[in-house]
Design an enzyme around this catalytic site. Structure first.
Site, PDB file in Angstrom:
ATOM      1  N   SER A  25       0.835  -1.193   0.000  1.00  0.00           N
ATOM      2  CA  SER A  25       0.000   0.000   0.000  1.00  0.00           C
ATOM      3  C   SER A  25       0.873   1.247   0.000  1.00  0.00           C
ATOM      4  CB  SER A  25      -0.934   0.022   1.220  1.00  0.00           C
ATOM      5  OG  SER A  25      -0.186   0.144   2.418  1.00  0.00           O
ATOM      6  N   HIS A 248      14.901   4.943  -0.295  1.00  0.00           N
ATOM      7  CA  HIS A 248      14.639   3.593   0.191  1.00  0.00           C
ATOM      8  C   HIS A 248      13.897   3.715   1.516  1.00  0.00           C
ATOM      9  CE1 HIS A 248      16.176  -0.584   1.582  1.00  0.00           C
ATOM     10  NE2 HIS A 248      15.011  -0.660   0.974  1.00  0.00           N
ATOM     11  N   ASP A 249      12.741   3.064   1.620  1.00  0.00           N
ATOM     12  CA  ASP A 249      11.883   3.278   2.787  1.00  0.00           C
ATOM     13  C   ASP A 249      12.577   2.947   4.102  1.00  0.00           C
ATOM     14  OD1 ASP A 249      11.840   0.523   2.341  1.00  0.00           O
ATOM     15  OD2 ASP A 249       9.686   0.429   1.955  1.00  0.00           O
ATOM     16  N   THR A 250      13.475   1.955   4.095  1.00  0.00           N
ATOM     17  CA  THR A 250      14.188   1.649   5.334  1.00  0.00           C
ATOM     18  C   THR A 250      15.146   2.778   5.703  1.00  0.00           C
ATOM     19  OG1 THR A 250      14.108  -0.675   4.685  1.00  0.00           O
ATOM     20  CG2 THR A 250      15.502  -0.115   6.552  1.00  0.00           C
ATOM     21  N   GLY A 444       4.825   0.189  11.174  1.00  0.00           N
ATOM     22  CA  GLY A 444       3.538  -0.398  11.518  1.00  0.00           C
ATOM     23  C   GLY A 444       3.625  -1.573  12.468  1.00  0.00           C
TER      24      GLY A 444
END
Length: 508
Positions: A25, A248-250, A444
């Site tokens: 998502s 990069h999300d991390t 999350g």
């Protein structure tokens, strides 16, 4: 209507928009600073789906672009006109463009099976130990280098026709601005970037016959790509600029860790669990290679020395599978008729949520159930047809009790994850030469009370859970730093710690 439009207050411009897209998502979150605290407002959320094209699982890039533009337009509807926008996504995946900037082939997803057998191909070209010494990247079948090897064999004509290599957030930025730039943190997940220099490793590219001409020199987080295209500005209703976060999300998530009780281990908990520390230099020693740790690029040339762990993907897959079963009434069995047992646990027509899964694990634990253990990093769990079947099969093959109920299944996953975290922390301790005082979890997954508690107990360390919005916060932090809203990273992290709740979980 015209009178209402004229009396509407002007949109708030002292704000920033984070477009945070994960493997399942995406969302658009507006952030601003008020009385020294960081405030967030989510204005749009959308699904990220994979589509089957020409025998491969691919990302629907057109949909992602459409949804991010829709999300930026909804900023205006919510009373915001962000001065800058930043995009972050997962790593390793890419697109190729031809000389006319048209897509060459599809954006194949990292869970696709096209890289099967590429380890053997790669190892015949360069010893894996040598590759690790150069690029410092954890050996995983979906690394970009293995995807490119697979593409060479299946569609060499695509590489010949290509003019530009862009990773997923780079391409979305290009669609917004018309500027092509490859950002460092995402580029570091390719297996083609030299860990020491932070530049493309031309010796690796030459050895693997990957054309260097496709790759632009890397650009770093904080750089501005300039204003959005005029047609984008018209579509969203305001002018704005695109600033590179840690794409990069991390990399973004690690920026948001408030680092309680140092020295601390960081854990970005989502579809993947990324457990590690921040270093000022890479660790590419043989011991790190044998332990399969990775050196991924971080903000301002920091290095995220971490272990990629399967993470909540297993739990997400179980939930999807149970909800799929909810609407299928037939005689198919997961494992010797166990399908009907799982159906009876939840009841037909009931949408299973994560709370149901946590409750099932809590009840099984309270009943004294002993959990079976699986290797969560086994490739068999990467994209199985049935996650439930795969877990049951792994337990059976190792001579352990096969889960008979949902609670037993969830205990198996939770306990396996917690033990994997413990093993990774022990590996970090050995490589760093010192112990760690706490585990700081963002993302999350930090809302999963059962996993937080078992992690604290199994690892023997206090867990600090929060903030939940880690990735979006890290994305916004870079934009705020680029705009001068904070003087340095330490100040941003202090504001994050002050602005958001962090829950401490002590080991028993």
């Amino acid at each position: 209507m015209a009178q209402n439009a004229q009396s509407a207050p002007p949109a708030r411009t002292d704000c920033y928009a984070a477009v945070d897209i994960g493997a399942s998502s995406g969302r658009v979150v507006v952030g601003f600073v008020e009385d020294g605290l960081i405030r967030l407002e989510e204005v749009h959320r959308f699904d990220n789906r994979q589509v089957r094209r020409d025998g491969h699982d691919c990302w629907d890039i057109e949909l992602l672009h459409k949804e991010l533009v829709r999300g930026l337009a909804r900023c205006k509807e919510a009373g915001f006109a962000p001065k800058t926008v930043g995009i972050d996504t997962w790593g390793v995946d890419f697109v190729l463009l031809d000389a006319d900037d048209n897509l060459v082939g599809d954006a194949v997803a990292y869970r696709d099976g096209r890289t099967a057998g590429m380890y053997e191909v790669a190892d015949a070209i360069m010893a894996p130990e040598e590759l690790y010494r150069r690029v410092g990247l954890q050996r995983q079948p979906f690394n970009t280098i293995y995807q490119l090897l697979a593409l060479q064999r299946e569609h060499p004509e695509q590489l010949e026709a290509a003019d530009t290599f862009l990773m997923i957030p780079d391409y979305l930025n290009f669609l917004l601005t018309g500027v092509k730039a490859v950002e460092y943190t995402n580029a570091s997940t390719t297996g083609l970037l030299n860990a020491e220099t932070g530049a493309w490793d031309e010796a690796v590219m030459e050895a693997f016959s990957i054309p260097r001409r496709l790759f632009r020199n890397v650009t770093h987080a904080g750089a501005s790509l300039g204003p959005v295209r005029p047609e984008v500005a018209r579509a969203i209703g305001y002018e704005t600029r695109v600033v590179l976060p840690a794409t990069h999300d991390t990399g973004s998530a690690y920026l948001a860790v408030p680092a309680c009780e140092p020295p601390a281990v960081f854990l970005s908990s989502g579809t993947w669990s990324l457990l590690g520390v921040e270093n000022r230099s890479p660790i590419c020693a043989d011991a790190a290679y044998r332990a399969n740790f990775t050196n991924e690029g971080g903000y301002h040339f920091r290095y995220r020395f971490l272990k990629n762990i399967m993470g909540l993907w297993m739990i997400q897959s179980i939930r999807r599978e149970l909800n799929g079963i909810t609407y299928v009434v037939d005689e198919k069995a997961i494992r010797k008729g166990r399908l009907h047992q799982y159906m009876r646990v939840e009841g037909l027509g009931h949408e299973v949520d994560f709370g149901d899964l946590i409750k099932a694990a809590d009840e099984a634990e309270a009943a004294g159930v002993a959990a079976s253990i699986v290797n969560v990093n086994d490739d068999r769990f990467l994209a199985p047809d049935s996650m439930i079947e795969e877990i049951c099969a792994a337990c059976d093959e190792s001579g352990q009790p096969v889960p008979e109920t949902l609670g037993e299944l969830m205990l198996c996953v939770y306990e396996s994850l917690a033990r994997c975290y413990r093993d990774a922390i022990e590996g970090l301790t050995a490589l760093a030469g010192h112990d760690y005082a706490s585990i700081n979890i963002v993302g999350g997954g930090c809302r999963d009370d059962h996993l937080n508690r078992r992690t604290a107990e199994v690892c023997g360390l206090p867990v600090y859970a929060g903030p939940v919005e880690g990735t979006a916060l890290g994305n916004l932090a870079v934009q705020m730093l680029a705009d001068g809203a904070f003087p340095h990273l330490k100040a941003v992290r202090a504001a994050i710690a002050e602005s958001f709740d962090v829950v401490k979980v002590e080991p028993k």
